[in-house]
Structures are given as structure tokens and as C-alpha cells.
Design a protein around this motif. Structure first.
Motif, PDB file in Angstrom:
ATOM      1  N   LEU A 181      13.833 -77.409 -96.925  1.00 58.43           N
ATOM      2  CA  LEU A 181      14.611 -77.867 -95.781  1.00 58.43           C
ATOM      3  C   LEU A 181      13.638 -78.405 -94.735  1.00 58.43           C
ATOM      4  O   LEU A 181      12.791 -77.663 -94.229  1.00 58.43           O
ATOM      5  N   ILE A 182      13.761 -79.688 -94.439  1.00 62.07           N
ATOM      6  CA  ILE A 182      12.867 -80.350 -93.490  1.00 62.07           C
ATOM      7  C   ILE A 182      13.689 -80.788 -92.283  1.00 62.07           C
ATOM      8  O   ILE A 182      14.652 -81.546 -92.428  1.00 62.07           O
ATOM      9  N   PRO A 183      13.318 -80.337 -91.078  1.00 58.03           N
ATOM     10  CA  PRO A 183      14.093 -80.706 -89.882  1.00 58.03           C
ATOM     11  C   PRO A 183      13.788 -82.138 -89.432  1.00 58.03           C
ATOM     12  O   PRO A 183      12.791 -82.741 -89.845  1.00 58.03           O
ATOM     13  N   ASP A 184      14.632 -82.655 -88.565  1.00 55.86           N
ATOM     14  CA  ASP A 184      14.459 -84.006 -88.031  1.00 55.86           C
ATOM     15  C   ASP A 184      13.210 -84.152 -87.175  1.00 55.86           C
ATOM     16  O   ASP A 184      12.764 -85.267 -86.930  1.00 55.86           O
ATOM     17  N   SER A 185      12.610 -83.046 -86.743  1.00 57.54           N
ATOM     18  CA  SER A 185      11.401 -83.127 -85.916  1.00 57.54           C
ATOM     19  C   SER A 185      10.181 -83.595 -86.707  1.00 57.54           C
ATOM     20  O   SER A 185       9.213 -84.080 -86.130  1.00 57.54           O
ATOM     21  N   VAL A 186      10.224 -83.494 -88.041  1.00 54.88           N
ATOM     22  CA  VAL A 186       9.085 -83.889 -88.871  1.00 54.88           C
ATOM     23  C   VAL A 186       8.984 -85.415 -88.907  1.00 54.88           C
ATOM     24  O   VAL A 186       9.934 -86.111 -89.247  1.00 54.88           O
ATOM     25  N   MET A 187       7.812 -85.916 -88.517  1.00 48.90           N
ATOM     26  CA  MET A 187       7.560 -87.355 -88.478  1.00 48.90           C
ATOM     27  C   MET A 187       6.629 -87.826 -89.590  1.00 48.90           C
ATOM     28  O   MET A 187       6.548 -89.012 -89.873  1.00 48.90           O
ATOM     29  N   SER A 188       5.895 -86.897 -90.233  1.00 49.98           N
ATOM     30  CA  SER A 188       5.030 -87.309 -91.341  1.00 49.98           C
ATOM     31  C   SER A 188       4.865 -86.179 -92.355  1.00 49.98           C
ATOM     32  O   SER A 188       4.880 -85.002 -92.003  1.00 49.98           O
ATOM     33  N   ASN A 210      15.912 -84.037 -98.990  1.00 48.56           N
ATOM     34  CA  ASN A 210      16.430 -84.977 -98.009  1.00 48.56           C
ATOM     35  C   ASN A 210      15.332 -85.191 -96.970  1.00 48.56           C
ATOM     36  O   ASN A 210      14.988 -84.271 -96.234  1.00 48.56           O
ATOM     37  N   ILE A 211      14.767 -86.373 -96.942  1.00 44.57           N
ATOM     38  CA  ILE A 211      13.696 -86.692 -96.013  1.00 44.57           C
ATOM     39  C   ILE A 211      14.326 -87.141 -94.703  1.00 44.57           C
ATOM     40  O   ILE A 211      15.178 -88.022 -94.697  1.00 44.57           O
ATOM     41  N   PRO A 212      13.906 -86.542 -93.581  1.00 47.40           N
ATOM     42  CA  PRO A 212      14.555 -86.869 -92.306  1.00 47.40           C
ATOM     43  C   PRO A 212      14.222 -88.265 -91.795  1.00 47.40           C
ATOM     44  O   PRO A 212      13.182 -88.843 -92.146  1.00 47.40           O
ATOM     45  N   ASP A 213      15.132 -88.794 -90.971  1.00 47.18           N
ATOM     46  CA  ASP A 213      14.876 -90.050 -90.273  1.00 47.18           C
ATOM     47  C   ASP A 213      13.643 -89.864 -89.400  1.00 47.18           C
ATOM     48  O   ASP A 213      13.396 -88.774 -88.883  1.00 47.18           O
TER      49      ASP A 213
END
Length: 188
Positions: free
Chosen positions: A45-52, A68-71
Motif C-alpha cells: 500500500l503506497i500513499p499519495d505522498s510518495v513521489m518517487s 497501484n502506483i500513486p499520482d
């Protein structure tokens, strides 16, 4: 998260027991090699805060089935999901512009992948050996397909090339199963 070598992570002694990874909200980077060789991971589970997502972050997570990779993520780093044999589904957000070297190398379980409209480059060996892929639609935004990008996708029968494509690398589609292929005139 920090970048790690493939053998110096704090959870190293537990890697054969980890089945679920929950990245806490507020984390902005998943470090290099973070979960490399954690073969039992099924769910991340990857939150939307992850940018890289760092290089080889999930390499050889063989039991991983979907992610599911976040926007906000702009590229799938080199070897990020390489060797994730059980990966059957991945949702790549529209924010991604580059699929790195070996990004999905030997992800045998992938049967379908949607390449978003903002991807400009599919790097070398990005989908090398993805034996489950039968069809690929390259969006108009893609300018370059790297060397060996889809080599040994043995059941790949159909590719639709976008109008922005100018370069197809060496052996990019070698050992695929095309019945016929139409190379557009914009290829230089």
C-alpha cells in the motif's frame, strides 16, 4: 526512506516473513533496494505522498500480485519491479513520463498493461521477458522505445504504435509472436 544496498536493510532478517507492506502517509520516497528480494510480499500500500520509487525497490518480490502506483510519481525507476513473477496487474498513473531500464523485466504474470498518455520514453528492456503480454498500445506521447524493450514477450501478437514515436531500438520486439506488424512512417 533511505536508499539501501540489497543486504543492509533494517528488516533484512524478516524479509522471508513480510507479506504486506504499508508505507505510511507522509513518506515521499521509497528508497533504492528497500524491498529487494522480499519474495513473500503479496500486497503493498503506497500513499499519495510518495513521489518517487527508487531503483530495484521491489525487485524480485515474486509473490506480489498487483500494485497501484500513486499520482505524482513521474518515472518507474530502473529495475523497480524486475522479477516480480506474480505481478498480474499494475496501474501506472498519468503522471509517469518514463519507464526505466528493466522496470518490469521478466514480470511473467503481466497480461495487460496500460501505458499512460504522458509516457515519453520506454527504456531498454522495460518489458523484456513479460511472457503474458498479448497486446500493447503505445500512446502518441511515446517518442522512444529502447533496445530490447519487449524482447522475449513470446505471446505478444499485437502492437499499436502512436504517432509521436520516432525511434524503435535494436531488438525491441525480437522473439515476439507477431502475425503482422505495421511500422508507422514517422519512425526515423
Amino acid at each position: 526512506m533511505y536508499d539501501y544496498e540489497s543486504d543492509n536493510r533494517p528488516w533484512e532478517s524478516y524479509e522471508d516473513k513480510i507479506k504486506t507492506v504499508v508505507i505510511e502517509d507522509g513518506v515521499t520516497t521509497i528508497g533504492e533496494n528497500s524491498f529487494y528480494d522480499c519474495e513473500k510480499i503479496i500486497n503493498i500500500l503506497i500513499p499519495d505522498s510518495v513521489m518517487s520509487i527508487g531503483k530495484a525497490a521491489f525487485r524480485h518480490c515474486e509473490a506480489l500480485e498487483s500494485i497501484n502506483i500513486p499520482d505524482g510519481i513521474t518515472q518507474i525507476s530502473d529495475n523497480a519491479f524486475s522479477g516480480c513473477l506474480g505481478l498480474t496487474e499494475i496501474i501506472i498513473p498519468d503522471s509517469v513520463t518514463k519507464l526505466g531500464i528493466n522496470a518490469f523485466y521478466n514480470c511473467d504474470g503481466l497480461t495487460e498493461i496500460i501505458i499512460p498518455d504522458n509516457v515519453i520514453e520506454i527504456d531498454e528492456k522495460a518489458f523484456y521477458g513479460c511472457d503474458g503480454l498479448t497486446e500493447i498500445i503505445i500512446p502518441n506521447s511515446v517518442k522512444t522505445i529502447g533496445d530490447y524493450a519487449f524482447e522475449f514477450c513470446r505471446v505478444l501478437e499485437y502492437v499499436s504504435f502512436g504517432t509521436g514515436l520516432t525511434t524503435i531500438g535494436t531488438y525491441a520486439f525480437a522473439n515476439c509472436n507477431f502475425k503482422n506488424i505495421l511500422i508507422p512512417s514517422n519512425i526515423t
